[in-house]
Each structure stands twice: as C-alpha cells, then as structure tokens.
Write a protein that holds these residues in place. Sequence first.
Motif, short mmCIF file in Angstrom:
data_model
loop_
_atom_site.label_atom_id
_atom_site.label_comp_id
_atom_site.label_asym_id
_atom_site.label_seq_id
_atom_site.Cartn_x
_atom_site.Cartn_y
_atom_site.Cartn_z
N LEU A 32 0.94 -1.02 0.19
CA LEU A 32 -0.04 0.01 -0.03
C LEU A 32 0.86 1.32 -0.05
N LEU A 33 1.90 1.33 0.85
CA LEU A 33 2.80 2.36 0.91
C LEU A 33 3.59 2.48 -0.34
N ALA A 34 3.84 1.52 -1.02
CA ALA A 34 4.65 1.72 -2.40
C ALA A 34 3.76 2.03 -3.56
N VAL A 35 2.49 1.78 -3.37
CA VAL A 35 1.63 2.12 -4.37
C VAL A 35 1.24 3.58 -4.29
N ILE A 36 1.26 4.36 -3.10
CA ILE A 36 0.91 5.60 -2.70
C ILE A 36 2.06 6.34 -3.27
N VAL A 37 3.31 5.90 -2.95
CA VAL A 37 4.47 6.74 -3.41
C VAL A 37 4.71 6.79 -5.12
N VAL A 38 4.39 5.44 -5.49
CA VAL A 38 4.44 5.29 -7.19
C VAL A 38 3.44 6.44 -7.72
N LEU A 39 2.34 6.36 -7.29
CA LEU A 39 1.14 7.12 -7.90
C LEU A 39 1.25 8.77 -7.42
N SER A 40 1.87 9.04 -6.34
CA SER A 40 2.11 10.27 -6.04
C SER A 40 3.26 10.71 -7.09
N ALA A 41 4.27 10.12 -7.28
CA ALA A 41 5.29 10.60 -8.14
C ALA A 41 4.83 10.63 -9.56
N ILE A 42 4.07 9.84 -10.16
CA ILE A 42 3.51 9.68 -11.29
C ILE A 42 2.63 11.19 -11.59
N TRP A 43 1.97 11.44 -10.45
CA TRP A 43 1.09 12.79 -10.51
C TRP A 43 1.98 14.19 -10.45
N ILE A 44 3.00 13.99 -9.38
CA ILE A 44 3.79 15.12 -9.05
C ILE A 44 4.96 15.61 -9.95
N VAL A 45 5.66 14.65 -10.49
CA VAL A 45 6.71 14.89 -11.41
C VAL A 45 6.22 15.52 -12.42
N PRO A 46 5.35 15.15 -13.41
CA PRO A 46 4.99 15.93 -14.50
C PRO A 46 4.78 17.13 -14.20
N VAL A 47 4.04 17.65 -13.10
CA VAL A 47 3.51 19.11 -12.60
C VAL A 47 5.12 19.83 -12.43
N LEU A 48 5.68 19.23 -11.49
CA LEU A 48 7.17 20.06 -11.51
C LEU A 48 8.03 20.04 -12.67
N LEU A 49 7.93 19.21 -13.64
CA LEU A 49 8.69 19.39 -14.77
C LEU A 49 8.03 20.54 -15.99
N SER A 50 6.75 20.82 -15.92
CA SER A 50 6.10 21.73 -16.71
C SER A 50 6.26 22.89 -16.25
N ARG A 51 6.95 23.33 -15.13
CA ARG A 51 7.10 24.59 -14.70
C ARG A 51 8.24 25.30 -15.42
#
Length: 51
Positions: A32-51
């Motif tokens: 469960l912890l691994a899924v939360i981390v991976v899905l958060s990374a998938i969501w956050i990393v593109p937002v940070l790279l688009s700035r």
Amino acid sequence: MKVVDDHVEVTETEASGGVKEQGVRYVLAISLLAVIVVLSAIWIVPVLLSR
C-alpha cells in the motif's frame, strides 16, 4: 475431526485451515505504501517538470 449423528465436528485449528502469521499484514502495508509513493510520483513529477 469426528462424525456425530449426521454432521462433522472439527476443532478450531482444523476449521481455520490456515497459518495465523503476521507476514500478510506486513506485505499489505508495504504494498500500500509503495503504491501511494509511485502514484504520487506519477502525478507530481510531470507537474514539476512543466514549470
């Protein structure tokens, strides 16, 4: 296990038929912890790279 009249009586251990260990709980928590981390990374990393 013993047969009484028209039914079978089993002990608690025979009825459970499984291993009562804590390993499954740890696997579930870590997964469960691994899924939360991976899905958060998938969501956050593109937002940070688009700035």
